[in-house]
Scaffold this motif. Structure first.
Motif, PDB file in Angstrom:
ATOM      1  N   GLY A   1     -81.147  58.246 -20.834  1.00 47.12           N
ATOM      2  CA  GLY A   1     -82.151  59.124 -21.403  1.00 47.12           C
ATOM      3  C   GLY A   1     -81.919  60.547 -20.945  1.00 47.12           C
ATOM      4  N   ASP A   2     -82.831  61.429 -21.332  1.00 48.89           N
ATOM      5  CA  ASP A   2     -82.682  62.842 -20.993  1.00 48.89           C
ATOM      6  C   ASP A   2     -83.027  63.156 -19.535  1.00 48.89           C
ATOM      7  N   GLN A   3     -83.799  62.297 -18.886  1.00 47.89           N
ATOM      8  CA  GLN A   3     -84.284  62.608 -17.536  1.00 47.89           C
ATOM      9  C   GLN A   3     -83.685  61.738 -16.431  1.00 47.89           C
ATOM     10  N   GLN A   4     -82.705  60.908 -16.697  1.00 46.37           N
ATOM     11  CA  GLN A   4     -82.198  60.022 -15.652  1.00 46.37           C
ATOM     12  C   GLN A   4     -80.681  59.881 -15.748  1.00 46.37           C
ATOM     13  N   THR A   5     -80.033  60.027 -14.587  1.00 43.70           N
ATOM     14  CA  THR A   5     -78.581  59.822 -14.479  1.00 43.70           C
ATOM     15  C   THR A   5     -78.318  58.871 -13.319  1.00 43.70           C
ATOM     16  N   LEU A   6     -77.637  57.770 -13.600  1.00 40.95           N
ATOM     17  CA  LEU A   6     -77.246  56.796 -12.591  1.00 40.95           C
ATOM     18  C   LEU A   6     -75.744  56.920 -12.375  1.00 40.95           C
ATOM     19  N   SER A   7     -75.345  57.145 -11.125  1.00 38.18           N
ATOM     20  CA  SER A   7     -73.929  57.251 -10.776  1.00 38.18           C
ATOM     21  C   SER A   7     -73.581  56.124  -9.818  1.00 38.18           C
ATOM     22  N   THR A   8     -72.413  55.517 -10.020  1.00 35.70           N
ATOM     23  CA  THR A   8     -71.922  54.470  -9.134  1.00 35.70           C
ATOM     24  C   THR A   8     -70.468  54.772  -8.805  1.00 35.70           C
ATOM     25  N   GLY A   9     -70.006  54.213  -7.693  1.00 35.17           N
ATOM     26  CA  GLY A   9     -68.624  54.483  -7.340  1.00 35.17           C
ATOM     27  C   GLY A   9     -68.078  53.508  -6.326  1.00 35.17           C
ATOM     28  N   PHE A  10     -66.763  53.585  -6.175  1.00 36.48           N
ATOM     29  CA  PHE A  10     -66.006  52.755  -5.249  1.00 36.48           C
ATOM     30  C   PHE A  10     -64.929  53.632  -4.622  1.00 36.48           C
TER      31      PHE A  10
ATOM     32  N   THR B   1     -75.976  52.885   4.534  1.00 30.91           N
ATOM     33  CA  THR B   1     -76.785  54.086   4.658  1.00 30.91           C
ATOM     34  C   THR B   1     -77.533  54.313   3.347  1.00 30.91           C
ATOM     35  N   TYR B   2     -78.608  55.085   3.413  1.00 32.70           N
ATOM     36  CA  TYR B   2     -79.382  55.390   2.218  1.00 32.70           C
ATOM     37  C   TYR B   2     -79.975  56.788   2.349  1.00 32.70           C
ATOM     38  N   ARG B   3     -80.455  57.305   1.211  1.00 34.82           N
ATOM     39  CA  ARG B   3     -81.058  58.635   1.212  1.00 34.82           C
ATOM     40  C   ARG B   3     -81.994  58.749   0.017  1.00 34.82           C
ATOM     41  N   VAL B   4     -83.155  59.361   0.233  1.00 36.61           N
ATOM     42  CA  VAL B   4     -84.108  59.673  -0.831  1.00 36.61           C
ATOM     43  C   VAL B   4     -84.504  61.133  -0.653  1.00 36.61           C
ATOM     44  N   THR B   5     -84.426  61.907  -1.759  1.00 37.86           N
ATOM     45  CA  THR B   5     -84.783  63.333  -1.695  1.00 37.86           C
ATOM     46  C   THR B   5     -85.620  63.700  -2.911  1.00 37.86           C
ATOM     47  N   THR B   6     -86.294  64.832  -2.790  1.00 33.22           N
ATOM     48  CA  THR B   6     -87.034  65.375  -3.929  1.00 33.22           C
ATOM     49  C   THR B   6     -86.816  66.889  -3.935  1.00 33.22           C
ATOM     50  N   LEU B   7     -86.878  67.477  -5.131  1.00 33.77           N
ATOM     51  CA  LEU B   7     -86.663  68.903  -5.283  1.00 33.77           C
ATOM     52  C   LEU B   7     -87.568  69.429  -6.395  1.00 33.77           C
ATOM     53  N   TYR B   8     -88.273  70.507  -6.080  1.00 27.99           N
ATOM     54  CA  TYR B   8     -89.041  71.227  -7.084  1.00 27.99           C
ATOM     55  C   TYR B   8     -88.748  72.711  -6.874  1.00 27.99           C
ATOM     56  N   PRO B   9     -87.779  73.269  -7.640  1.00 28.64           N
ATOM     57  CA  PRO B   9     -87.393  74.681  -7.401  1.00 28.64           C
ATOM     58  C   PRO B   9     -88.407  75.666  -7.952  1.00 28.64           C
TER      59      PRO B   9
ATOM     60  N   GLU C   1     -76.185  56.258  -6.894  1.00 26.61           N
ATOM     61  CA  GLU C   1     -77.167  57.339  -6.790  1.00 26.61           C
ATOM     62  C   GLU C   1     -77.897  57.429  -8.122  1.00 26.61           C
ATOM     63  N   ASP C   2     -79.213  57.539  -8.064  1.00 25.57           N
ATOM     64  CA  ASP C   2     -80.033  57.649  -9.267  1.00 25.57           C
ATOM     65  C   ASP C   2     -80.830  58.943  -9.175  1.00 25.57           C
ATOM     66  N   GLN C   3     -80.657  59.807 -10.174  1.00 22.12           N
ATOM     67  CA  GLN C   3     -81.396  61.070 -10.228  1.00 22.12           C
ATOM     68  C   GLN C   3     -82.337  61.039 -11.420  1.00 22.12           C
ATOM     69  N   ILE C   4     -83.617  61.302 -11.131  1.00 20.26           N
ATOM     70  CA  ILE C   4     -84.647  61.247 -12.168  1.00 20.26           C
ATOM     71  C   ILE C   4     -85.415  62.570 -12.167  1.00 20.26           C
ATOM     72  N   GLU C   5     -85.634  63.107 -13.361  1.00 15.92           N
ATOM     73  CA  GLU C   5     -86.501  64.273 -13.503  1.00 15.92           C
ATOM     74  C   GLU C   5     -87.888  63.752 -13.868  1.00 15.92           C
ATOM     75  N   LEU C   6     -88.816  63.797 -12.902  1.00 16.99           N
ATOM     76  CA  LEU C   6     -90.159  63.243 -13.117  1.00 16.99           C
ATOM     77  C   LEU C   6     -90.947  64.052 -14.144  1.00 16.99           C
ATOM     78  N   VAL C   7     -91.018  65.336 -13.917  1.00 16.37           N
ATOM     79  CA  VAL C   7     -91.598  66.284 -14.864  1.00 16.37           C
ATOM     80  C   VAL C   7     -90.668  67.499 -14.867  1.00 16.37           C
ATOM     81  N   GLU C   8     -90.935  68.458 -15.715  1.00 20.76           N
ATOM     82  CA  GLU C   8     -90.032  69.606 -15.811  1.00 20.76           C
ATOM     83  C   GLU C   8     -89.787  70.251 -14.449  1.00 20.76           C
ATOM     84  N   ARG C   9     -88.506  70.317 -14.049  1.00 22.90           N
ATOM     85  CA  ARG C   9     -88.034  70.946 -12.806  1.00 22.90           C
ATOM     86  C   ARG C   9     -88.367  70.162 -11.538  1.00 22.90           C
TER      87      ARG C   9
END
Length: 84
Positions: A14-23, A76-84, A48-56
């Motif tokens: 979709g427009d708001q979600q990108t799932l990346s996987t790797g080896f 290891t794991y990581r969870v982050t959030t960003l609102y610029p 890694e899963d990046q989701i845009e919850l609402v605009e920005r």
């Protein structure tokens, strides 16, 4: 001597979600005049899963599993959030 192989796939869910996987696989061998060939390797899987919850406003979650021939396995794991 070292050898490295990496692979990454990106899935646009979709427009708001990108799932990346790797080896990744890394192999290293060494030898000198007085010792035979010795080596170590590292294999890793990640996502890694990046989701845009609402605009920005973005939330990113990811995890990685590594298996090192000398040091052993680790997760290891990581969870982050960003609102610029």
């Amino acid at each position: 001597q070292s050898r490295d192989f990496q692979y990454q796939s990106n899935f646009f869910l979709g427009d708001q979600q990108t799932l990346s996987t790797g080896f990744e696989y890394y192999r290293e061998d060494a030898q000198d005049t007085y010792t035979p060939v010795t080596g170590q390797d590292l294999a890793g899987l990640w996502f890694e899963d990046q989701i845009e919850l609402v605009e920005r406003w973005f939330v990113t979650a990811g995890a990685r599993w590594d298996d090192h021939s000398v040091a052993g396995p680790a997760s290891t794991y990581r969870v982050t959030t960003l609102y610029p």
